[in-house]
Structures are given as C-alpha cells and as structure tokens.
Design an enzyme around this catalytic site. Structure first.
Site, PDB file in Angstrom:
ATOM      1  N   GLU A  96      -7.501   0.521  -9.982  1.00 39.33           N
ATOM      2  CA  GLU A  96      -8.205   0.897  -8.763  1.00 39.33           C
ATOM      3  C   GLU A  96      -7.877   2.335  -8.363  1.00 39.33           C
ATOM      4  O   GLU A  96      -6.752   2.793  -8.539  1.00 39.33           O
ATOM      5  CB  GLU A  96      -7.811  -0.059  -7.634  1.00 39.33           C
ATOM      6  N   CYS A 109      -6.333   8.777  -4.390  1.00 34.29           N
ATOM      7  CA  CYS A 109      -5.092   8.115  -4.810  1.00 34.29           C
ATOM      8  C   CYS A 109      -5.349   7.497  -6.182  1.00 34.29           C
ATOM      9  O   CYS A 109      -6.209   6.630  -6.315  1.00 34.29           O
ATOM     10  CB  CYS A 109      -4.767   7.056  -3.751  1.00 34.29           C
ATOM     11  N   CYS A 116       2.908  -2.310 -12.900  1.00 37.51           N
ATOM     12  CA  CYS A 116       4.107  -1.469 -12.826  1.00 37.51           C
ATOM     13  C   CYS A 116       5.272  -2.224 -13.442  1.00 37.51           C
ATOM     14  O   CYS A 116       5.410  -3.425 -13.252  1.00 37.51           O
ATOM     15  CB  CYS A 116       4.422  -1.105 -11.370  1.00 37.51           C
ATOM     16  N   CYS A 120       9.431  -3.532  -7.024  1.00 38.26           N
ATOM     17  CA  CYS A 120       9.860  -3.328  -5.641  1.00 38.26           C
ATOM     18  C   CYS A 120       9.418  -4.552  -4.826  1.00 38.26           C
ATOM     19  O   CYS A 120       8.300  -5.046  -4.999  1.00 38.26           O
ATOM     20  CB  CYS A 120       9.266  -2.039  -5.082  1.00 38.26           C
ATOM     21  N   CYS A 123       5.869  -4.657  -2.867  1.00 34.65           N
ATOM     22  CA  CYS A 123       4.697  -4.000  -3.467  1.00 34.65           C
ATOM     23  C   CYS A 123       3.841  -4.965  -4.274  1.00 34.65           C
ATOM     24  O   CYS A 123       4.340  -5.650  -5.174  1.00 34.65           O
ATOM     25  CB  CYS A 123       5.175  -2.843  -4.356  1.00 34.65           C
ATOM     26  N   GLU A 170       4.280   3.570 -12.001  1.00 34.90           N
ATOM     27  CA  GLU A 170       5.319   4.578 -11.772  1.00 34.90           C
ATOM     28  C   GLU A 170       5.010   5.771 -12.692  1.00 34.90           C
ATOM     29  O   GLU A 170       5.220   5.696 -13.906  1.00 34.90           O
ATOM     30  CB  GLU A 170       6.695   3.962 -12.083  1.00 34.90           C
ATOM     31  N   SER A 223       9.805   7.614  -3.003  1.00 40.10           N
ATOM     32  CA  SER A 223       9.783   6.353  -2.259  1.00 40.10           C
ATOM     33  C   SER A 223      11.213   5.923  -1.998  1.00 40.10           C
ATOM     34  O   SER A 223      11.859   5.351  -2.869  1.00 40.10           O
ATOM     35  CB  SER A 223       9.041   5.296  -3.082  1.00 40.10           C
ATOM     36  N   LEU A 224      11.696   6.207  -0.811  1.00 36.97           N
ATOM     37  CA  LEU A 224      13.108   5.970  -0.509  1.00 36.97           C
ATOM     38  C   LEU A 224      13.303   4.579   0.108  1.00 36.97           C
ATOM     39  O   LEU A 224      14.031   3.759  -0.426  1.00 36.97           O
ATOM     40  CB  LEU A 224      13.613   7.076   0.432  1.00 36.97           C
ATOM     41  N   HIS A 225      12.710   4.330   1.239  1.00 41.67           N
ATOM     42  CA  HIS A 225      12.648   3.004   1.888  1.00 41.67           C
ATOM     43  C   HIS A 225      13.964   2.465   2.447  1.00 41.67           C
ATOM     44  O   HIS A 225      13.952   1.449   3.140  1.00 41.67           O
ATOM     45  CB  HIS A 225      12.030   1.951   0.964  1.00 41.67           C
ATOM     46  N   CYS A 345      -1.943   1.338   0.948  1.00 43.42           N
ATOM     47  CA  CYS A 345      -0.762   1.490   0.089  1.00 43.42           C
ATOM     48  C   CYS A 345      -0.203   0.137  -0.300  1.00 43.42           C
ATOM     49  O   CYS A 345      -0.015  -0.721   0.547  1.00 43.42           O
ATOM     50  CB  CYS A 345       0.368   2.173   0.861  1.00 43.42           C
TER      51      CYS A 345
HETATM   52  N1  SAH Z   1       5.375   3.949  -8.133  1.00 39.50           N
HETATM   53  C1  SAH Z   1       5.309   5.094  -7.315  1.00 39.50           C
HETATM   54  C2  SAH Z   1       3.894   5.436  -6.880  1.00 39.50           C
HETATM   55  C3  SAH Z   1       3.017   4.283  -6.495  1.00 39.50           C
HETATM   56  S1  SAH Z   1       3.463   3.378  -5.050  1.00 39.50           S
HETATM   57  C4  SAH Z   1       6.222   4.953  -6.124  1.00 39.50           C
HETATM   58  O1  SAH Z   1       6.755   3.871  -5.897  1.00 39.50           O
HETATM   59  O2  SAH Z   1       6.426   5.955  -5.437  1.00 39.50           O
HETATM   60  C5  SAH Z   1       2.850   4.452  -3.760  1.00 39.50           C
HETATM   61  C6  SAH Z   1       3.502   4.229  -2.402  1.00 39.50           C
HETATM   62  O3  SAH Z   1       3.071   2.991  -1.790  1.00 39.50           O
HETATM   63  C7  SAH Z   1       5.017   4.130  -2.487  1.00 39.50           C
HETATM   64  O4  SAH Z   1       5.653   4.892  -1.511  1.00 39.50           O
HETATM   65  C8  SAH Z   1       5.250   2.685  -2.231  1.00 39.50           C
HETATM   66  O5  SAH Z   1       6.534   2.469  -1.793  1.00 39.50           O
HETATM   67  C9  SAH Z   1       4.185   2.366  -1.218  1.00 39.50           C
HETATM   68  N2  SAH Z   1       3.965   0.930  -1.070  1.00 39.50           N
HETATM   69  C10 SAH Z   1       4.049  -0.021  -2.022  1.00 39.50           C
HETATM   70  N3  SAH Z   1       3.803  -1.240  -1.501  1.00 39.50           N
HETATM   71  C11 SAH Z   1       3.550  -1.069  -0.187  1.00 39.50           C
HETATM   72  C12 SAH Z   1       3.191  -1.961   0.884  1.00 39.50           C
HETATM   73  N4  SAH Z   1       3.041  -3.261   0.682  1.00 39.50           N
HETATM   74  N5  SAH Z   1       2.988  -1.432   2.095  1.00 39.50           N
HETATM   75  C13 SAH Z   1       3.104  -0.094   2.295  1.00 39.50           C
HETATM   76  N6  SAH Z   1       3.414   0.786   1.332  1.00 39.50           N
HETATM   77  C14 SAH Z   1       3.648   0.311   0.100  1.00 39.50           C
HETATM   78 FE1  SF4 Z   2       6.013   0.212  -8.932  1.00 41.34          FE
HETATM   79 FE2  SF4 Z   2       5.869   2.024  -6.948  1.00 41.34          FE
HETATM   80 FE3  SF4 Z   2       5.130  -0.545  -6.559  1.00 41.34          FE
HETATM   81 FE4  SF4 Z   2       7.707   0.051  -6.880  1.00 41.34          FE
HETATM   82  S1  SF4 Z   2       6.372   0.729  -5.194  1.00 41.34           S
HETATM   83  S2  SF4 Z   2       6.617  -1.658  -7.864  1.00 41.34           S
HETATM   84  S3  SF4 Z   2       7.598   1.708  -8.371  1.00 41.34           S
HETATM   85  S4  SF4 Z   2       4.162   0.907  -7.908  1.00 41.34           S
END
Ligand code: SAH
Ligand code: SF4
Length: 365
Positions: A96, A109, A116, A120, A123, A170, A223-225, A345
């Site tokens: 997508e 995007c 992936c 995480c 996600c 990723e 992506s720190l979180h 996201c």
């Molecule tokens: N894998 C890479 C890029 C894709 S994810 C990464 O993790 O940075 C893109 C962004 O979406 C990341 O910051 C990720 O943490 C965020 N993301 C993933 N799942 C999410 C969710 N359920 N709600 C909000 N943001 C989310």
């Molecule tokens: Fe992969 Fe990024 Fe999703 Fe983590 S947040 S599972 S690295 S796509």
C-alpha cells in the site's frame, strides 16, 4: 508487454546503472537521459511512444528491456483528501502507498518491504509477518504511480513534494534497493526531489545507519517510542540488539556527516498507560536534549487484534508541553489522516503471502 527472463526492468536502474546498461548495448549516455525523461517526466513506459529514439533503438529496447510498473488493484480516497493505492506485485503480494495532501505540501508514504521482519508490538505491518524485500523498481513504481495519477506536475503545480519511507517494512533492512530508489527520487531526470524532502524512517538498524551516513544525506526519522531500554525492548524488539545508547551514537554520526543544520525527527507513538506518562516525557527530554531533535507524537492507531489504546488528547498535550516548555524541544502531534480507509500510520497491512519465518533473522538474539 510481457517480460521475458532476459529482459531487464529499467525501473530497477539509477542513472549510473542506466548509462552503463546503454553503453553495454552500444548506445551513448544521452540515450539513458532521454529515456529517464520519458519515464519519469512524461510518464511514458511504452518504447514505441518515445519518438526521439530511432526506430531501431526502440526495437532493440523492446527486445531487451521493459519499463514494468506493478498493477494498481484499487485506489481509495479518504474524506480528508488522503489517497491510498493497493498495488499488486508479480508474486501475488500486495503493498500500500498513501498520499497525504496538506496546505503547503503533498507527502507520499511508500513501502520498502512486503510486511516487516521486525515485530513492534503496536504495528499492524509487523503483525502481518514478512515475505520479501521490494525491488528498486517496485519502490520507484509506487512514486511513479502516485506522481502520474496526481497529474505529474504537468499543470505546473507539483502535488507530490515529499516522500517518506514510512509505509510497510524496515527500509534499512532492504538497504541496496532503497538506496538506489533514493537516487531516482533525487535525480533531476528522475523525480527531482530535494534531499530534505525525502525522509527515511527506521526503527534503528544501527550498522546500516552508519552505512547510510557514508552514502546519502536524506532526512532521518527514528522510531524511538520509549526513552529507556526496558520499555523500548518491549515496544521495539530490535532494541534488544541495538540499545538506545548505540542508536543515539549512530544518529549523532549521521547528523555530523550531514552538517550542522540538520536534526533527527523522533517518532513516538502515544499508547495509553504504556509510554505516555509525564515522567517518561521528562526522561525523553533529558535523553534528546543534547542532540538536534524534533519529536513527532503519533497517536496510536488501533487495528484489529491489538490490545493497546490511544492516549487521550489531554495526556498527549501534557506530554508535548513538557517537552516544549521544560526542554525546549520542538514537538508536534501528528494528525491522524486517512483512518477511514485504514491508511494511517501502522495500519498498512497490504497482503502478505508466503511469510518467511522471522527466526531466520532472529533480530532479538
Ligand atoms: N519500519 C520503519 C518505517 C515504517 S513504520 C519504522 O519503524 O520507522 C512508520 C511509522 O509508523 C513508525 O514510526 C512506526 O512506529 C509508526 N507506527 C507503526 N504502527 C503504528 C500504529 N499502530 N499507530 C501509530 N503509529 C504507528
Ligand atoms: Fe516494522 Fe516499522 Fe512496523 Fe516496527 S514499526 S514492525 S520496524 S514497519
């Protein structure tokens, strides 16, 4: 045109590759440049339409090469103007791509992998599992499809101004193909985007971040979180391999290579009662104070099967205010866009078939 085994997809090549390939069939450099203009500026993929190429060259190209773009299965528009394309790859998987229009910019995007390899906990893409890396052609095609569907700038107005690698996958785990795709995004004969307007988002693949620092200077989002290892280990399991201190060092190196003007954008998904307390905001502030930073707070986007809840607006506002007032770090809350078409996201799930067992990558060991 059906692609035979011998044919090369010219979308897989950056300008240097294309020049080399044309040289290999006895053609001068400017042929490669003409071809790029047709593909990227005019949106033409049929060699027969490329009238400034001789008939014999066109026949040769038809025999040896293709400009193959994956099929668009569906195209949805959200009530807020966000658009989403579902693109079918040759292997039957789907990815997508999402376009987010704002007043002063239009951001696309894009995805870098089918699913992936990482997992995480918040996600949807991670929950889908992993199939494979996208080819350079498949990455570039997402931009090509959107760019030309949006009018391709022919009207003089450019609707697609920014690209973010924040879709599925990723990007630093698909290093070679992503770097080559970035070449095409930045090339004047490609999409001609400025470096500051292409952002690679990573969950923190430290060694590959050092490699990218040597090759590219696009904008970096991380992506720190979580501001500490025990919590980040749970949210982003890759942290068990590359802890926060190592990640920060790699980011500092990246910035240093780019020059003083740049900063890291830190993404921080706001999950109710998990990582959204004022104490954690302060811990984050202390961690990031010493590195040029911008923080994007992303309200958690729920998806079927996830147990997390989105933080309340009050909690997000307090978290943001602490970072701004007590630490002076530029912090914004990202608006949720396109959630009515599951384009927000972390909601991008595509269709991942024939998943590869994650343990082959064993990211946490
Ligand atoms: N894998 C890479 C890029 C894709 S994810 C990464 O993790 O940075 C893109 C962004 O979406 C990341 O910051 C990720 O943490 C965020 N993301 C993933 N799942 C999410 C969710 N359920 N709600 C909000 N943001 C989310
Ligand atoms: Fe992969 Fe990024 Fe999703 Fe983590 S947040 S599972 S690295 S796509």
């Amino acid at each position: 045109m059906t692609e035979t085994a011998k044919q090369i997809n010219l979308f897989d090549l950056n300008r240097d590759d294309l020049v080399a390939w044309f040289a290999s069939i006895g053609e001068p450099r400017f042929r490669a440049e003409q071809l790029m203009k047709w593909i990227y500026h005019e949106g033409v993929t049929d060699f027969d339409v490329m009238t400034n190429l001789s008939k014999s060259l066109r026949a040769k190209l038809t025999e040896l090469a293709s400009c193959s773009v994956p099929k668009t299965l569906s195209h949805q528009s959200s009530t807020d103007g966000t658009k989403k394309w579902l693109v079918e790859l040759e292997t039957g998987n789907c990815i997508e791509t999402v376009f987010i229009p704002e007043e002063d910019r239009g951001t696309l995007c894009i995805s870098s992998q089918v699913g992936c390899i990482l997992d995480c906990s918040f996600c949807a893409t991670g929950k889908q599992g992993f199939n494979r890396n996208l080819t350079t052609a498949e990455i570039v095609s997402q931009v090509w499809i959107a760019h030309h569907a949006l009018g391709g700038g022919k009207s003089g107005e450019r609707r697609l101004t920014n690209i973010v690698f924040m879709g599925m996958g990723e990007p630093l785990y698909n290093f070679k193909n992503v770097m080559k795709a970035i070449d095409v995004l930045l090339d004047d004969l490609g999409f001609g985007l400025s470096k500051r307007r292409v952002t690679l988002s990573t969950s923190g693949v430290v060694p590959n971040l050092y490699d990218m620092a040597e090759q590219k200077d696009v904008a970096l989002a991380v992506s720190l979180h979580a501001p500490n290892d025990p919590l980040r280990d749970v949210l982003v399991p890759l942290n068990q391999r590359y802890p926060i201190a190592d990640l920060m060092e790699a980011c500092r190196y990246y910035l240093q290579k780019q020059g003083a003007r740049f900063r890291v954008t830190w993404e921080y998904v706001m999950i109710d009662d998990v990582n959204d307390s004022p104490e954690l905001a302060r811990e984050l502030g202390r961690l990031l104070k010493s590195i040029p930073s911008k923080i994007n707070l992303i309200p958690f986007n729920p998806f079927p099967g996830s147990n997390y809840q989105t933080s309340s607006k009050d909690k997000i506002d307090l978290f943001r205010d602490i970072l701004i007032r007590e630490f002076g770090i530029m912090t914004v809350t990202r608006k949720t866009r396109g959630d009515d078409i599951a384009a927000a996201c972390g909601q991008l799930a595509g269709q991942v078939q024939d998943k590869v067992n994650r343990t082959i990558y064993n990211v946490a060991s």
